[in-house]
Design a protein around this motif. Sequence first.
Motif, PDB file in Angstrom:
ATOM      1  N   TYR A 195      54.907  38.223  52.191  1.00  0.00           N
ATOM      2  CA  TYR A 195      55.052  36.992  51.392  1.00  0.00           C
ATOM      3  C   TYR A 195      53.728  36.651  50.701  1.00  0.00           C
ATOM      4  O   TYR A 195      53.665  36.470  49.482  1.00  0.00           O
ATOM      5  N   PHE A 196      52.644  36.571  51.483  1.00  0.00           N
ATOM      6  CA  PHE A 196      51.350  36.192  50.917  1.00  0.00           C
ATOM      7  C   PHE A 196      50.724  37.324  50.119  1.00  0.00           C
ATOM      8  O   PHE A 196      50.012  37.084  49.146  1.00  0.00           O
ATOM      9  N   LEU A 197      50.990  38.551  50.514  1.00  0.00           N
ATOM     10  CA  LEU A 197      50.504  39.694  49.748  1.00  0.00           C
ATOM     11  C   LEU A 197      51.066  39.679  48.336  1.00  0.00           C
ATOM     12  O   LEU A 197      50.355  39.930  47.355  1.00  0.00           O
ATOM     13  N   SER A 198      52.342  39.347  48.209  1.00  0.00           N
ATOM     14  CA  SER A 198      52.980  39.298  46.899  1.00  0.00           C
ATOM     15  C   SER A 198      52.400  38.183  46.032  1.00  0.00           C
ATOM     16  O   SER A 198      52.215  38.356  44.825  1.00  0.00           O
ATOM     17  N   ILE A 199      52.088  37.031  46.639  1.00  0.00           N
ATOM     18  CA  ILE A 199      51.449  35.951  45.882  1.00  0.00           C
ATOM     19  C   ILE A 199      50.104  36.424  45.338  1.00  0.00           C
ATOM     20  O   ILE A 199      49.767  36.206  44.171  1.00  0.00           O
ATOM     21  N   ARG A 200      49.317  37.086  46.194  1.00  0.00           N
ATOM     22  CA  ARG A 200      47.995  37.567  45.760  1.00  0.00           C
ATOM     23  C   ARG A 200      48.136  38.583  44.621  1.00  0.00           C
ATOM     24  O   ARG A 200      47.363  38.540  43.654  1.00  0.00           O
ATOM     25  N   GLN A 201      49.109  39.468  44.729  1.00  0.00           N
ATOM     26  CA  GLN A 201      49.311  40.443  43.665  1.00  0.00           C
ATOM     27  C   GLN A 201      49.662  39.756  42.353  1.00  0.00           C
ATOM     28  O   GLN A 201      49.211  40.174  41.285  1.00  0.00           O
ATOM     29  N   GLY A 202      50.448  38.677  42.440  1.00  0.00           N
ATOM     30  CA  GLY A 202      50.777  37.911  41.238  1.00  0.00           C
ATOM     31  C   GLY A 202      49.551  37.272  40.616  1.00  0.00           C
ATOM     32  O   GLY A 202      49.391  37.257  39.389  1.00  0.00           O
ATOM     33  N   VAL A 203      48.661  36.747  41.454  1.00  0.00           N
ATOM     34  CA  VAL A 203      47.412  36.157  40.959  1.00  0.00           C
ATOM     35  C   VAL A 203      46.573  37.212  40.246  1.00  0.00           C
ATOM     36  O   VAL A 203      46.081  37.001  39.127  1.00  0.00           O
ATOM     37  N   GLU A 204      46.412  38.355  40.880  1.00  0.00           N
ATOM     38  CA  GLU A 204      45.569  39.413  40.310  1.00  0.00           C
ATOM     39  C   GLU A 204      46.149  39.947  39.005  1.00  0.00           C
ATOM     40  O   GLU A 204      45.403  40.218  38.053  1.00  0.00           O
ATOM     41  N   GLU A 205      47.467  40.088  38.937  1.00  0.00           N
ATOM     42  CA  GLU A 205      48.110  40.551  37.709  1.00  0.00           C
ATOM     43  C   GLU A 205      47.854  39.601  36.548  1.00  0.00           C
ATOM     44  O   GLU A 205      47.495  40.020  35.443  1.00  0.00           O
ATOM     45  N   GLU A 206      48.005  38.293  36.798  1.00  0.00           N
ATOM     46  CA  GLU A 206      47.843  37.315  35.726  1.00  0.00           C
ATOM     47  C   GLU A 206      46.377  37.181  35.308  1.00  0.00           C
ATOM     48  O   GLU A 206      46.081  36.978  34.129  1.00  0.00           O
ATOM     49  N   LEU A 207      45.448  37.297  36.253  1.00  0.00           N
ATOM     50  CA  LEU A 207      44.025  37.260  35.897  1.00  0.00           C
ATOM     51  C   LEU A 207      43.689  38.393  34.940  1.00  0.00           C
ATOM     52  O   LEU A 207      42.964  38.191  33.956  1.00  0.00           O
ATOM     53  N   LEU A 208      44.213  39.583  35.199  1.00  0.00           N
ATOM     54  CA  LEU A 208      43.972  40.719  34.299  1.00  0.00           C
ATOM     55  C   LEU A 208      44.598  40.470  32.937  1.00  0.00           C
ATOM     56  O   LEU A 208      43.992  40.782  31.902  1.00  0.00           O
ATOM     57  N   ARG A 209      45.797  39.894  32.917  1.00  0.00           N
ATOM     58  CA  ARG A 209      46.455  39.587  31.634  1.00  0.00           C
ATOM     59  C   ARG A 209      45.626  38.591  30.831  1.00  0.00           C
ATOM     60  O   ARG A 209      45.625  38.631  29.600  1.00  0.00           O
ATOM     61  N   GLN A 210      44.953  37.687  31.541  1.00  0.00           N
ATOM     62  CA  GLN A 210      44.136  36.676  30.870  1.00  0.00           C
ATOM     63  C   GLN A 210      42.752  37.206  30.504  1.00  0.00           C
ATOM     64  O   GLN A 210      41.929  36.487  29.945  1.00  0.00           O
ATOM     65  N   GLY A 211      42.471  38.472  30.855  1.00  0.00           N
ATOM     66  CA  GLY A 211      41.181  39.074  30.521  1.00  0.00           C
ATOM     67  C   GLY A 211      40.049  38.667  31.438  1.00  0.00           C
ATOM     68  O   GLY A 211      38.881  38.799  31.086  1.00  0.00           O
ATOM     69  N   ILE A 212      40.388  38.178  32.635  1.00  0.00           N
ATOM     70  CA  ILE A 212      39.366  37.753  33.595  1.00  0.00           C
ATOM     71  C   ILE A 212      39.164  38.863  34.618  1.00  0.00           C
ATOM     72  O   ILE A 212      40.045  39.159  35.424  1.00  0.00           O
ATOM     73  N   THR A 213      37.998  39.481  34.560  1.00  0.00           N
ATOM     74  CA  THR A 213      37.693  40.571  35.489  1.00  0.00           C
ATOM     75  C   THR A 213      36.613  40.183  36.493  1.00  0.00           C
ATOM     76  O   THR A 213      36.384  40.904  37.465  1.00  0.00           O
ATOM     77  N   THR A 214      35.940  39.063  36.260  1.00  0.00           N
ATOM     78  CA  THR A 214      34.875  38.632  37.184  1.00  0.00           C
ATOM     79  C   THR A 214      35.492  37.827  38.317  1.00  0.00           C
ATOM     80  O   THR A 214      35.396  36.603  38.370  1.00  0.00           O
ATOM     81  N   THR A 215      36.183  38.514  39.212  1.00  0.00           N
ATOM     82  CA  THR A 215      36.826  37.846  40.343  1.00  0.00           C
ATOM     83  C   THR A 215      36.411  38.515  41.647  1.00  0.00           C
ATOM     84  O   THR A 215      36.036  39.674  41.681  1.00  0.00           O
TER      85      THR A 215
END
Length: 342
Positions: A84-104
């Motif tokens: 459950y929480f792993l999937s939430i984290r994957q969603g966060v990481e996917e959207e950060l990349l879409r937004q062009g944010i790599t400094t995470t």
Amino acid sequence: MATIKDIANMTKVSPTTVSRVLNNDQTISVLEETRLRILQTAKELGYKTILERQAEKHMESAKKTPNVGILLCQTLEEEMSDPYFLSIRQGVEEELLRQGITTTSTVRLYEAGSNPYIHDFDSLIVIGRISEKALKKVSDHIQNVVYINHSPDDSLYDSVVIDFVKSTELALNHLLKAGYKRIGYIGGVEKEHANSGKIKVEDERLTTFEKFMESEGLHDPRWTFIGEYQMSQGYALMKRALQLKDLPEAFFIASDPMAIGALKALQEAGLSVPTDVAIVSFDDIEIAQFTSTPLTTIKVHTKEMGHTGVKLLMDRLNGRTLPLKVVLPSELVVRQSCGAVK
């Protein structure tokens, strides 16, 4: 803007020589006096080489890109045992990349106190339950904080949650419509991270189950079994339930991993799902459709929760000041475990 030709005219040398000097060509043979005159003239005219302009553009872009931290309230073991929480984290990481944010950077709560990067974050996405006081102890300088799957104060912080009350009622109404009356509950303990450690908090799945069944005149506390949100606990709790003389004819199980453990216990006891015992669970993790009896479950759009959390953060960084609480809908996915599918 000054050009190489302008510098050549002022220094009385060829444009080719100017270009090679400004681009630090080591193979050119030129007097040191001439080289210094070219560099000084370029400086006075404000000329910048292509490499210098690219470097400045990169630095300017880096300044505008937020340094976003992801704070996980789960240990690695907890995250692996409950996708459950792993999937939430994957969603966060996917959207950060879409937004062009790599400094995470991703930091787990238990290591946050010793992690030097936590002080570099200017924005934070929190996945899981942590009190406001505990978060400030970790880092009290971060202005933009988004909570996912928890909302400690919706007057201050952006958050993305689901409606556990409606989701639980959706599952129970489905069981009632299927004709079940004796319905049990298997679930875990919800905990929030606080300065004093983990503290037990209300689990709305449990409290909604109790209120709903009481309103229907069907609640029997003997049919409620609480442990931890782990697959092995689902197995152990169903083993306990099997000791009852009047085993419930259906169970609402508060997570898919626990339901998978419960299925194993029923199988070992020689009972058939849904013929002997029906099950509706919660989450709709990927494996739910591939279990020995595919699970009817409440689908939570976990990846979309992660996507939405990042979008809220970007909106904040673009100037929004009013905090927002986004409640994502859930849905019932009907498979074989509830007996409604032939």
